[in-house]
Design a protein around this motif. Structure first.
Motif, short mmCIF file in Angstrom:
data_model
loop_
_atom_site.label_atom_id
_atom_site.label_comp_id
_atom_site.label_asym_id
_atom_site.label_seq_id
_atom_site.Cartn_x
_atom_site.Cartn_y
_atom_site.Cartn_z
N LYS A 149 -30.05 -29.27 5.68
CA LYS A 149 -29.48 -30.53 5.68
C LYS A 149 -30.38 -31.68 5.32
N GLN A 191 -29.76 -34.48 2.30
CA GLN A 191 -29.77 -35.83 2.51
C GLN A 191 -30.84 -36.47 1.52
N GLU A 197 -23.39 -32.37 3.35
CA GLU A 197 -24.18 -33.31 3.51
C GLU A 197 -24.06 -34.50 2.31
N ASP A 225 -21.44 -37.99 2.93
CA ASP A 225 -22.20 -39.26 3.07
C ASP A 225 -21.96 -40.10 1.69
#
Length: 215
Positions: A6, A10, A40, A44
């Protein structure tokens, strides 16, 4: 270097912000470990998520040592130098290709479920994994994706060896890699937590529906 997948996703996302909400762009993860990283990014950046499922072809006496990889559609990559050096027989390669292609097709059915695949034609593809070592599976994935005539393929990974990254840059539009440490041992060495991603995690993430930019 990374807490977990994760965290890696990011940090990689921050290098891909110019793709946020851009139409005709799709994030493609490599199961299983690449999917949490890709998830992720897709979530996003408000982009759809899909997968390709190349399978590693291991050496006869060390299955972890990749001498090639094959995708569900039969597109394959082989390390000819390693195959020749190890004296790997054609019979062994054909047997492993058949076995791994069947497993690739099975996993694709399991992971996608009833969901139809994304149409890759004329799309910008962000091909994501949790790291690259020899690059065999990524190279097989690239060959598989090229068949669908995408607009461009961009490989995005948190970490990989410089020689493999340089080699990839010769065959695709762009490679984004956060770190190329030397010496390079294994991808897991650069994560604090690098557990095995299970099938259920991939299946759940494949239910992802991209948020709109306003959300």
């Amino acid at each position: 270097m990374f807490k977990d997948r994760k965290d890696a996703g990011q940090k990689l996302r921050d290098k891909l912000l110019n793709f946020k909400g851009v139409s005709n762009t799709v994030v493609v993860g490599l199961p299983r470990g690449g999917v949490p990283v890709a998830f992720e990014i897709a979530n996003d950046l408000s982009l759809p998520l899909d997968i390709v499922v190349p399978r590693k072809i291991g050496a006869p006496f060390n299955k972890e040592y990749a001498i090639g990889a094959i995708a569900e559609d039969g597109k394959a990559y082989f390390d000819r130098e390693a195959i020749e050096h190890l004296g790997v027989s054609t019979k062994y390669l054909e047997s492993e290709m058949e076995k791994q292609r069947a497993e690739s097709k099975r996993r694709l059915r399991v992971y996608r479920g009833e969901r139809p695949p994304v149409d890759f034609k004329d799309k910008t593809i962000l091909l994501v994994d949790d790291g690259i070592a020899t690059g065999s599976t990524v190279k097989a994935a690239i060959e598989s994706l090229k068949v669908h005539h995408p607009k461009e393929i961009i490989v995005a990974v948190p970490v990989g060896p410089q020689d493999t990254i340089s080699e990839l840059k010769e065959s695709i539009n762009q490679v984004i890699c956060l770190a190329t440490p030397h010496p390079f041992n294994a991808v897991g060495c650069f994560y604090s937590f690098f557990d095995q991603t299970d099938d259920d995690t991939v299946i759940e993430m494949m239910k992802h529906k991209p948020l709109t930019p306003s959300q």
